[in-house]
Design a protein around this motif. Structure first.
Motif, PDB file in Angstrom:
ATOM      1  N   LEU A 316       0.998  -0.707  -0.032  1.00  0.00           N
ATOM      2  CA  LEU A 316       0.296  -0.085  -0.001  1.00  0.00           C
ATOM      3  C   LEU A 316       1.081   1.245  -0.257  1.00  0.00           C
ATOM      4  CD1 LEU A 316      -2.414  -0.795   2.456  1.00  0.00           C
ATOM      5  CD2 LEU A 316      -3.051  -0.797   0.220  1.00  0.00           C
ATOM      6  N   ALA A 317       2.506   1.142   0.653  1.00  0.00           N
ATOM      7  CA  ALA A 317       2.474   2.454   0.814  1.00  0.00           C
ATOM      8  C   ALA A 317       3.868   2.653  -0.482  1.00  0.00           C
ATOM      9  CB  ALA A 317       4.160   2.329   1.599  1.00  0.00           C
ATOM     10  N   ALA A 318       3.571   1.789  -1.450  1.00  0.00           N
ATOM     11  CA  ALA A 318       4.581   1.573  -2.510  1.00  0.00           C
ATOM     12  C   ALA A 318       3.309   2.278  -3.484  1.00  0.00           C
ATOM     13  CB  ALA A 318       4.817   0.267  -3.056  1.00  0.00           C
ATOM     14  N   ALA A 319       2.082   1.745  -3.606  1.00  0.00           N
ATOM     15  CA  ALA A 319       1.224   2.371  -4.147  1.00  0.00           C
ATOM     16  C   ALA A 319       0.737   3.734  -4.310  1.00  0.00           C
ATOM     17  CB  ALA A 319       0.030   1.422  -4.433  1.00  0.00           C
ATOM     18  N   LYS A 320       1.131   4.097  -3.102  1.00  0.00           N
ATOM     19  CA  LYS A 320       0.603   5.465  -2.909  1.00  0.00           C
ATOM     20  C   LYS A 320       2.175   6.252  -3.545  1.00  0.00           C
ATOM     21  CE  LYS A 320      -0.240   8.559   1.358  1.00  0.00           C
ATOM     22  NZ  LYS A 320       0.511   9.800   0.522  1.00  0.00           N
ATOM     23  N   ALA A 321       3.289   5.562  -3.059  1.00  0.00           N
ATOM     24  CA  ALA A 321       3.728   6.710  -3.403  1.00  0.00           C
ATOM     25  C   ALA A 321       3.790   6.367  -5.076  1.00  0.00           C
ATOM     26  CB  ALA A 321       5.004   6.348  -2.920  1.00  0.00           C
ATOM     27  N   SER A 322       3.442   5.463  -5.592  1.00  0.00           N
ATOM     28  CA  SER A 322       3.011   5.593  -7.397  1.00  0.00           C
ATOM     29  C   SER A 322       2.422   6.333  -7.671  1.00  0.00           C
ATOM     30  CB  SER A 322       3.128   4.187  -7.891  1.00  0.00           C
ATOM     31  OG  SER A 322       2.008   3.747  -7.355  1.00  0.00           O
ATOM     32  N   THR A 323       1.240   6.862  -7.346  1.00  0.00           N
ATOM     33  CA  THR A 323       0.533   7.623  -7.250  1.00  0.00           C
ATOM     34  C   THR A 323       0.377   8.568  -7.245  1.00  0.00           C
ATOM     35  OG1 THR A 323      -1.046   7.516  -5.188  1.00  0.00           O
ATOM     36  CG2 THR A 323      -1.252   5.225  -7.100  1.00  0.00           C
ATOM     37  N   ASP A 324       1.916   9.408  -6.362  1.00  0.00           N
ATOM     38  CA  ASP A 324       1.586  10.898  -6.390  1.00  0.00           C
ATOM     39  C   ASP A 324       1.464  11.886  -7.205  1.00  0.00           C
ATOM     40  OD1 ASP A 324       1.992  10.316  -3.602  1.00  0.00           O
ATOM     41  OD2 ASP A 324       3.648  10.342  -2.767  1.00  0.00           O
ATOM     42  N   GLU A 325       2.393  11.674  -8.211  1.00  0.00           N
ATOM     43  CA  GLU A 325       1.797  12.104  -9.672  1.00  0.00           C
ATOM     44  C   GLU A 325       0.896  11.922 -10.821  1.00  0.00           C
ATOM     45  OE1 GLU A 325       4.422  11.832 -13.901  1.00  0.00           O
ATOM     46  OE2 GLU A 325       5.255  11.479 -12.199  1.00  0.00           O
ATOM     47  N   GLU A 326       0.011  12.649 -10.917  1.00  0.00           N
ATOM     48  CA  GLU A 326      -1.225  12.894 -11.347  1.00  0.00           C
ATOM     49  C   GLU A 326      -1.070  11.798 -12.832  1.00  0.00           C
ATOM     50  OE1 GLU A 326      -4.645  15.509 -12.058  1.00  0.00           O
ATOM     51  OE2 GLU A 326      -3.450  16.832 -11.423  1.00  0.00           O
ATOM     52  N   VAL A 327      -2.514  11.220 -12.768  1.00  0.00           N
ATOM     53  CA  VAL A 327      -2.270  10.364 -14.189  1.00  0.00           C
ATOM     54  C   VAL A 327      -3.470  11.099 -14.719  1.00  0.00           C
ATOM     55  CG1 VAL A 327      -2.114   8.475 -15.132  1.00  0.00           C
ATOM     56  CG2 VAL A 327      -1.096   8.860 -13.470  1.00  0.00           C
ATOM     57  N   GLY A 328      -3.775  11.300 -15.661  1.00  0.00           N
ATOM     58  CA  GLY A 328      -5.408  12.038 -16.545  1.00  0.00           C
ATOM     59  C   GLY A 328      -5.653  10.202 -17.297  1.00  0.00           C
ATOM     60  N   TRP A 329      -7.289  10.146 -17.363  1.00  0.00           N
ATOM     61  CA  TRP A 329      -7.828   9.078 -18.060  1.00  0.00           C
ATOM     62  C   TRP A 329      -7.049   8.911 -19.661  1.00  0.00           C
ATOM     63  CZ3 TRP A 329     -11.097   5.873 -16.492  1.00  0.00           C
ATOM     64  CH2 TRP A 329     -11.779   6.292 -14.880  1.00  0.00           C
ATOM     65  N   GLY A 330      -5.831   9.698 -20.090  1.00  0.00           N
ATOM     66  CA  GLY A 330      -5.781   9.976 -21.747  1.00  0.00           C
ATOM     67  C   GLY A 330      -4.441   8.775 -21.262  1.00  0.00           C
ATOM     68  N   THR A 331      -3.910   8.400 -19.951  1.00  0.00           N
ATOM     69  CA  THR A 331      -2.739   7.040 -19.951  1.00  0.00           C
ATOM     70  C   THR A 331      -3.254   6.241 -20.160  1.00  0.00           C
ATOM     71  OG1 THR A 331      -1.979   8.486 -18.052  1.00  0.00           O
ATOM     72  CG2 THR A 331      -1.338   6.548 -18.443  1.00  0.00           C
ATOM     73  N   ILE A 332      -4.663   5.234 -20.164  1.00  0.00           N
ATOM     74  CA  ILE A 332      -5.379   4.867 -20.541  1.00  0.00           C
ATOM     75  C   ILE A 332      -5.101   4.129 -22.014  1.00  0.00           C
ATOM     76  CG2 ILE A 332      -7.706   3.241 -20.025  1.00  0.00           C
ATOM     77  CD1 ILE A 332      -8.232   4.620 -18.152  1.00  0.00           C
ATOM     78  N   PHE A 333      -5.287   5.217 -23.184  1.00  0.00           N
ATOM     79  CA  PHE A 333      -5.305   5.572 -24.058  1.00  0.00           C
ATOM     80  C   PHE A 333      -4.111   5.692 -24.906  1.00  0.00           C
ATOM     81  CE2 PHE A 333     -10.086   6.380 -22.234  1.00  0.00           C
ATOM     82  CZ  PHE A 333     -10.137   5.615 -22.946  1.00  0.00           C
ATOM     83  N   SER A 334      -2.750   5.334 -24.278  1.00  0.00           N
ATOM     84  CA  SER A 334      -1.557   5.193 -24.589  1.00  0.00           C
ATOM     85  C   SER A 334      -0.578   4.011 -24.267  1.00  0.00           C
ATOM     86  CB  SER A 334      -1.204   6.673 -24.128  1.00  0.00           C
ATOM     87  OG  SER A 334      -1.112   6.866 -22.682  1.00  0.00           O
ATOM     88  N   GLY A 335       0.297   3.898 -25.298  1.00  0.00           N
ATOM     89  CA  GLY A 335       1.116   2.634 -24.884  1.00  0.00           C
ATOM     90  C   GLY A 335       1.126   1.211 -24.217  1.00  0.00           C
ATOM     91  N   GLY A 336       1.489   0.704 -23.796  1.00  0.00           N
ATOM     92  CA  GLY A 336       1.272  -0.477 -23.640  1.00  0.00           C
ATOM     93  C   GLY A 336      -0.349  -0.843 -22.706  1.00  0.00           C
ATOM     94  N   TYR A 337      -0.709   0.830 -22.189  1.00  0.00           N
ATOM     95  CA  TYR A 337      -2.619   0.506 -21.198  1.00  0.00           C
ATOM     96  C   TYR A 337      -3.530   0.510 -22.654  1.00  0.00           C
ATOM     97  CZ  TYR A 337      -0.122   2.590 -17.302  1.00  0.00           C
ATOM     98  OH  TYR A 337       1.359   1.925 -16.658  1.00  0.00           O
TER      99      TYR A 337
END
Length: 370
Positions: A316-337
């Motif tokens: 949970l601590a690692a997940a919280k650290a990884s989500t500190d940077e804001e990610v938009g919905w557009g990320t889902i439609f790019s790259g490997g996602y």
């Protein structure tokens, strides 16, 4: 120097021991070129085996990985089978009730539209559109219940969400069995669907958060099998009651019994330790340890339960650290996602447009017309 020394001259080397074997790990950057060993990506670890007497015992609790962080060695023991039954059976009951509704509705529509058996004047008067709306009422409710579960699920907690799903099931089944008219029946079907939405949202979450890692995938997949079993039970009930007067009322009313078991089970099982940690608070850690102990049973080693909670805290601590940077919905439609999104959405899309759900809900009508 010999391996028996607790500190080796190479600063990047660390040795661990068990009563039967010893193992040393060397950081790749610290190994001279001539001594480098073949490594497998991505772990980048090299292991050295030594005789049992070459390393002192007592340093086997942690291993130094290539990133410099420590991770505990050894697989967790599997809890007794008996301790895994209740945490699996409770969320699976929500799936059973979902499947039962599909099979029961298949026979209920036929019984309800039979002028000699329905017991009501409005049943035989339903046209194809009215029948379609009646059947799809639960699907519309399930869509709404899924959105509600996604929005409020983390605030409610896993047990309370299961209790809410059970309450919807009970109230809706009673409403279906006692419906005085068409629109009250459609409303009850929609309420049942809301229960389906809650139940299908919380079931994989609870199983994923409480099941031992060694059997987690098996139990989550087995829950899908329970849904199919519920469909079969619904067809059995339809077959037994399709020729009865007002049999459609009994078909729907029967589901009250397993829904009550769902309530009892949700009250009896422990809350998800991971959700307790996610909620936070001063007593979250202790509450998570208590819940984990209840889930695993008295015969499960306390050290293993403590380790599971600690690993959940770290994740949970690692997940919280990884989500500190804001990610938009557009990320889902790019790259490997985007590729993963296409695969997942495609599976759901083609499951629906092939008409498979319609066949299940109208199977009895289809066979009667064949």
């Amino acid at each position: 120097p010999t391996l028996a020394q607790r500190s080796l001259t190479a600063p990047a080397m660390r040795c661990t021991a068990t009563p039967s074997a010893a193992r040393c790990e060397i950081k790749a950057a610290a190994v001279p070129p001539a001594a480098r060993m073949k490594r497998r990506a991505p772990s980048r670890r090299a292991h050295v085996r030594a005789a049992p007497g070459d390393v002192e015992e007592g340093e086997g609790d942690a291993l130094l990985d290539a990133s410099g962080s420590t991770s505990e060695a050894g697989a967790l023991p599997l809890p007794p089978v008996g301790s895994m039954v209740l945490p699996f059976a409770v969320p699976a009951l929500g799936g059973l009730l979902f499947g039962y509704d599909i099979g029961a509705t298949s026979g209920a529509v036929v019984n309800l539209t039979d002028a000699a058996l329905s017991g009501v004047a409005w049943g035989p008067a339903m046209d194809a559109a009215a029948q379609g709306l009646l059947v799809s009422g639960s699907l519309a409710g399930a869509l709404g219940g899924s959105v509600l579960g996604l929005t409020f699920g983390d605030a409610l907690g896993r047990r309370r969400e299961m209790l809410l799903a059970a309450a919807c099931y009970i109230a809706a089944a009673a409403g279906e069995a006692l419906a005085p008219g068409y629109w009250p029946l459609v409303a009850a079907r929609a309420l049942y669907g809301i229960g389906i939405g809650f139940a299908m949202h919380v079931a994989p979450l609870y199983l994923g958060e409480t099941a031992p890692s060694a059997v987690r995938g098996t139990l989550v997949s087995l829950k899908e099998g329970v849904i199919v079993g519920g469909i079969l039970l619904g067809y059995v009930a339809s077959s037994a009651l399709i020729a009865a007067d007002a049999g459609w009322r009994l078909m729907y009313g029967i589901s009250i019994a397993p829904a009550l078991l769902y309530v009892v089970g949700a009250l009896s099982t422990a809350e998800s330790p991971r959700w307790l940690l996610l909620r936070g608070g001063e007593a979250a850690g202790e509450a998570a340890r208590t819940a984990m102990g209840k889930l695993r049973g008295a015969d499960y080693p306390a050290e293993a339960a403590e380790r599971e909670v600690r690993e959940a805290e770290e994740a949970l601590a690692a997940a919280k650290a990884s989500t500190d940077e804001e990610v938009g919905w557009g990320t889902i439609f790019s790259g490997g996602y985007l590729r993963a999104f296409r695969v997942g959405a495609g599976l759901i899309l083609f499951q629906q447009i092939t008409g498979q759900p319609s066949v299940l809900y109208f199977a009895t009508s289809i066979f009667q017309s064949a």
